[in-house]
Design a protein around this motif. Structure first.
Motif, PDB file in Angstrom:
ATOM      1  N   ARG A  38      73.595 106.465  79.938  1.00  0.00           N
ATOM      2  CA  ARG A  38      73.830 106.369  78.495  1.00  0.00           C
ATOM      3  C   ARG A  38      72.533 106.389  77.700  1.00  0.00           C
ATOM      4  O   ARG A  38      72.538 106.739  76.527  1.00  0.00           O
ATOM      5  N   LEU A  85      85.290 115.592  79.329  1.00  0.00           N
ATOM      6  CA  LEU A  85      85.931 114.286  79.182  1.00  0.00           C
ATOM      7  C   LEU A  85      87.172 114.356  78.319  1.00  0.00           C
ATOM      8  O   LEU A  85      87.314 115.226  77.467  1.00  0.00           O
ATOM      9  N   ARG A  86      88.020 113.365  78.542  1.00  0.00           N
ATOM     10  CA  ARG A  86      89.122 113.068  77.630  1.00  0.00           C
ATOM     11  C   ARG A  86      88.878 111.654  77.141  1.00  0.00           C
ATOM     12  O   ARG A  86      88.504 110.774  77.911  1.00  0.00           O
ATOM     13  N   HIS A  87      89.055 111.433  75.863  1.00  0.00           N
ATOM     14  CA  HIS A  87      88.952 110.093  75.303  1.00  0.00           C
ATOM     15  C   HIS A  87      90.358 109.604  74.993  1.00  0.00           C
ATOM     16  O   HIS A  87      91.110 110.284  74.299  1.00  0.00           O
ATOM     17  N   ASP A  88      90.697 108.431  75.523  1.00  0.00           N
ATOM     18  CA  ASP A  88      92.033 107.908  75.228  1.00  0.00           C
ATOM     19  C   ASP A  88      92.026 107.161  73.898  1.00  0.00           C
ATOM     20  O   ASP A  88      90.987 107.030  73.244  1.00  0.00           O
ATOM     21  N   LYS A  89      93.188 106.669  73.501  1.00  0.00           N
ATOM     22  CA  LYS A  89      93.327 106.025  72.191  1.00  0.00           C
ATOM     23  C   LYS A  89      92.550 104.717  72.078  1.00  0.00           C
ATOM     24  O   LYS A  89      92.356 104.204  70.992  1.00  0.00           O
ATOM     25  N   GLY A 138      89.427 104.547  73.250  1.00  0.00           N
ATOM     26  CA  GLY A 138      88.017 104.927  73.262  1.00  0.00           C
ATOM     27  C   GLY A 138      87.415 105.068  74.649  1.00  0.00           C
ATOM     28  O   GLY A 138      86.212 105.289  74.774  1.00  0.00           O
ATOM     29  N   ASN A 139      88.237 104.924  75.679  1.00  0.00           N
ATOM     30  CA  ASN A 139      87.732 105.069  77.047  1.00  0.00           C
ATOM     31  C   ASN A 139      87.439 106.533  77.364  1.00  0.00           C
ATOM     32  O   ASN A 139      88.168 107.423  76.937  1.00  0.00           O
ATOM     33  N   LYS A 140      86.379 106.775  78.124  1.00  0.00           N
ATOM     34  CA  LYS A 140      86.033 108.114  78.587  1.00  0.00           C
ATOM     35  C   LYS A 140      86.683 108.353  79.946  1.00  0.00           C
ATOM     36  O   LYS A 140      86.507 107.538  80.864  1.00  0.00           O
ATOM     37  N   GLU A 182      76.945 108.153  84.579  1.00  0.00           N
ATOM     38  CA  GLU A 182      76.627 108.407  83.181  1.00  0.00           C
ATOM     39  C   GLU A 182      75.399 107.586  82.805  1.00  0.00           C
ATOM     40  O   GLU A 182      75.435 106.352  82.829  1.00  0.00           O
TER      41      GLU A 182
END
Length: 77
Positions: free
Chosen positions: A67, A9-13, A15-17, A65
């Motif tokens: 959770r 994953l990449r998390h954006d600024k 907080g989105n995955k 996902e």
């Protein structure tokens, strides 16, 4: 049938995955070309999950996902 996979994953600024890659159980790595959207869904076992609609190799598919279990999976077709 659910097949559990590794998701990078990449998390954006905000907080989105953002899923970038999937590693299949045999070690094959698949690049996710595009994230089309995220929605709530219900798994086959009745649990609430997040469904990520993605494009891999030009084909639309979905990854999920869970959770509650903190796991990612795909549905076998």
């Amino acid at each position: 049938m659910s097949i559990f996979v590794d998701v990078f994953l990449r998390h954006d600024k905000f907080g989105n995955k953002i899923p970038m890659f999937i590693r299949w159980n045999n070690g094959t790595l698949y690049v996710i070309d595009r994230l089309k959207g995220v929605s709530r869904a219900v798994s086959n076992s009745g649990m609430q999950v997040l469904k990520y609609d993605v494009v891999i190799g030009g084909r639309e598919t979905a990854i999920f996902e869970d959770r509650y279990l903190n796991k990612w999976y795909v549905e076998e077709k």
